[in-house]
Scaffold this active site. Structure first.
Site, PDB file in Angstrom:
ATOM      1  N   ARG A  62       0.842  -1.212   0.000  1.00 26.41           N
ATOM      2  CA  ARG A  62       0.000   0.000   0.000  1.00 26.41           C
ATOM      3  C   ARG A  62       0.872   1.254   0.000  1.00 26.41           C
ATOM      4  NH1 ARG A  62      -2.274   1.968   4.574  1.00 26.41           N
ATOM      5  NH2 ARG A  62      -2.870  -0.068   5.381  1.00 26.41           N
ATOM      6  N   TYR A 115     -14.677  16.232 -15.205  1.00 33.05           N
ATOM      7  CA  TYR A 115     -15.146  14.842 -15.189  1.00 33.05           C
ATOM      8  C   TYR A 115     -16.243  14.678 -14.122  1.00 33.05           C
ATOM      9  CZ  TYR A 115     -14.753   9.765 -15.157  1.00 33.05           C
ATOM     10  OH  TYR A 115     -15.007   8.431 -15.236  1.00 33.05           O
ATOM     11  N   ASP A 188      -5.819  18.256 -14.697  1.00 34.15           N
ATOM     12  CA  ASP A 188      -6.128  16.880 -15.095  1.00 34.15           C
ATOM     13  C   ASP A 188      -5.736  16.786 -16.565  1.00 34.15           C
ATOM     14  OD1 ASP A 188      -7.325  14.584 -16.130  1.00 34.15           O
ATOM     15  OD2 ASP A 188      -9.044  14.689 -14.785  1.00 34.15           O
ATOM     16  N   LYS A 213      -6.633   5.646 -19.373  1.00 35.64           N
ATOM     17  CA  LYS A 213      -6.883   6.118 -20.723  1.00 35.64           C
ATOM     18  C   LYS A 213      -5.604   5.976 -21.556  1.00 35.64           C
ATOM     19  CE  LYS A 213     -10.791   7.057 -18.717  1.00 35.64           C
ATOM     20  NZ  LYS A 213     -11.100   8.331 -18.115  1.00 35.64           N
TER      21      LYS A 213
HETATM   22  C1  LIG Z   1     -11.709   8.790 -16.849  1.00 37.30           C
HETATM   23  C2  LIG Z   1     -11.360  10.110 -16.298  1.00 37.30           C
HETATM   24  C3  LIG Z   1     -11.173  10.316 -14.919  1.00 37.30           C
HETATM   25  C4  LIG Z   1     -11.387   9.220 -13.908  1.00 37.30           C
HETATM   26  O1  LIG Z   1     -10.462   8.201 -14.050  1.00 37.30           O
HETATM   27  P1  LIG Z   1     -10.732   6.672 -13.587  1.00 37.30           P
HETATM   28  O2  LIG Z   1      -9.469   5.996 -13.947  1.00 37.30           O
HETATM   29  O3  LIG Z   1     -11.927   6.194 -14.347  1.00 37.30           O
HETATM   30  O4  LIG Z   1     -10.997   6.726 -12.113  1.00 37.30           O
HETATM   31  C5  LIG Z   1     -10.801  11.572 -14.490  1.00 37.30           C
HETATM   32  N1  LIG Z   1     -10.625  12.591 -15.360  1.00 37.30           N
HETATM   33  C6  LIG Z   1     -10.820  12.442 -16.685  1.00 37.30           C
HETATM   34  C7  LIG Z   1     -10.617  13.608 -17.599  1.00 37.30           C
HETATM   35  C8  LIG Z   1     -11.189  11.203 -17.204  1.00 37.30           C
HETATM   36  O5  LIG Z   1     -11.380  11.056 -18.525  1.00 37.30           O
END
Ligand SMILES: *Cc1c(COP(=O)(O)O)cnc(C)c1O
Length: 407
Positions: A62, A115, A188, A213
């Site tokens: 962890r 998001y 982000d 992603k």
């Molecule tokens: C998918 C996404 C998230 C969240 O990510 P997870 O891996 O699904 O928790 C946050 N910000 C953006 C811009 C995203 O596309």
């Protein structure tokens, strides 16, 4: 072999070599998966030295793991940060960053299109802990500055934003720190991973990613990461990720991500080339009212900013809006029918996979948001969001042509 100085190398070399350590036992080239929850010590004295931080080492997964560490060092190098902490999801990264860096009484200026789950964290979870947020269009610098209060500790946004692809000027927002010391700019960067955009080099302090992603890029892992200064990352790791949130990335996921990242530059450039070609094609289709893609001059101010901050690549994602009444259909029905008519794109959320994905926010991700509220941020009935994959772009164009013809 001689030692490689990564700082003298370019992106694709770093994507392969950063974070790599030669396996001292057998010389394995691929990073081994240290699939273990705990770590043992050769002696009581050695254990004491690891736990007290006198010598480096691992004690419990962890808090840290050698496979996960290779990924953290790789992404820190590619984003130009001092350090990084990996998490089990993008939301794990976002909530760990916010809970690790801020406390009761602090205020955050947040982009108005973020998001969905981030929106819930900002509007519901953080206020219940005494951390408040004001939502502004971060494309409007005057509005951002006007929202800054004496207790504002961060400006948080996504660029390009989801799903409207609105662009925020990272350098200009970061310049606000000069007159407001103590502010952190948090970006982000999920939609525009390196080599597309490197927010830290433009003045931002912290970058968060949904590694799910583009960074992993193969649609088979959920993961996240926070990148920033050594001090900020230590705070996020110890206060939030390891303790309150307890959201470590698993060693197996880290292994897959490291493997995916070796082709990050190749993949992301192709995603972006395909997206630009398709966005340009869709602009010529009579059924399409508007295409939202930062690489198109028709995006005006957003295009100008994107040209400065996105390294000539404009993401692999775009949205487009179908005309009301096209082929005698409402824009809402036309969008759904177009998704059904297409043969290559999978109807799915998420993005950044080798497979092209399409989703209709009004009937999928934003179906529970009242129409009036979503339309205020530009998410109309006829809008479709497209994550362009790595298929041959001529096949994708041909697929659109047949799908439009059958509307
Ligand atoms: C998918 C996404 C998230 C969240 O990510 P997870 O891996 O699904 O928790 C946050 N910000 C953006 C811009 C995203 O596309």
């Amino acid at each position: 072999m001689s030692e490689l100085n990564l700082n003298e190398t370019r992106f694709d070399t770093q994507a392969i070599h950063a974070g790599y350590r030669r396996d001292s036992d057998y010389g394995a080239l691929a990073t081994p998966i240290y699939q273990t929850s705990t770590f043992t010590f050769p002696s009581a004295d050695y254990a004491m030295k690891v736990f007290s931080g006198e010598i480096p080492g691992y004690d419990y997964t962890r808090a840290g793991n050698p496979t996960v560490r290779v990924f953290e060092e790789k992404i820190a190098q590619l984003e130009g940060g001092e350090d990084a902490v990996a998490t089990s999801s993008g939301m794990g990264a976002i909530s760990s960053a916010l809970l690790g860096l801020f406390q009761m009484g602090d205020h955050i200026v947040c982009g108005s299109t973020v998001y969905g789950c981030t929106d819930v964290v900002m509007r519901e979870i953080l206020p219940s802990l005494g951390i408040t947020a004001t939502f502004v269009d971060t494309g409007d610098l005057a509005a951002v500055e006007a929202a800054i209060q004496p207790n504002t500790k961060a400006i948080y946004f996504e660029t390009p934003a989801n799903p409207t692809m609105q662009v925020t000027d990272i350098a200009a927002v970061s310049a606000l720190k000069q007159s407001h010391p103590g502010l952190r700019v948090i970006v982000d960067n999920t939609f525009a991973p390196p080599p597309v955009q490197r927010p830290l080099s433009l003045g931002a302090d912290v970058v968060v990613h949904s590694v799910t992603k583009y960074i992993n890029g193969h649609g088979d892992v959920i993961g996240g990461v926070v990148v920033g200064t050594k001090g900020d990352i230590a705070q996020v790791r110890s206060r939030a990720m390891g303790k309150i949130c307890g959201t470590p990335l698993t060693p197996f996921s880290a292994y897959l991500i490291i493997r995916g990242m070796k082709t990050l530059g190749l993949r992301v450039r192709r995603h972006c080339e395909n997206a630009l070609a398709l966005a340009q094609y869709l602009e010529t289709c009579p059924e399409v009212e508007k295409v939202y893609y930062p690489g198109l001059p028709s995006m005006g101010k957003d295009y100008e900013i994107a040209r400065r901050q996105m390294n000539g690549l404009y993401s692999g994602i775009f949205s487009f809006v179908l005309k009301e009444g096209t082929h005698g259909l409402s824009a809402f029905d036309a969008a759904k029918k177009l998704m059904d008519n297409l043969k290559i794109p999978a109807i799915a959320v998420s993005l950044g996979d080798p497979d092209t994905l399409i989703q209709h926010p009004a009937s999928m991700t934003h179906v529970k948001v009242p129409k009036q509220v979503r339309e205020q941020v530009g998410i109309t009935d006829g809008m479709l969001r497209f994550s362009v994959g790595l298929e041959d772009v001529e096949d994708l164009k041909a697929d659109f042509a047949q799908a439009f013809a059958r509307l």
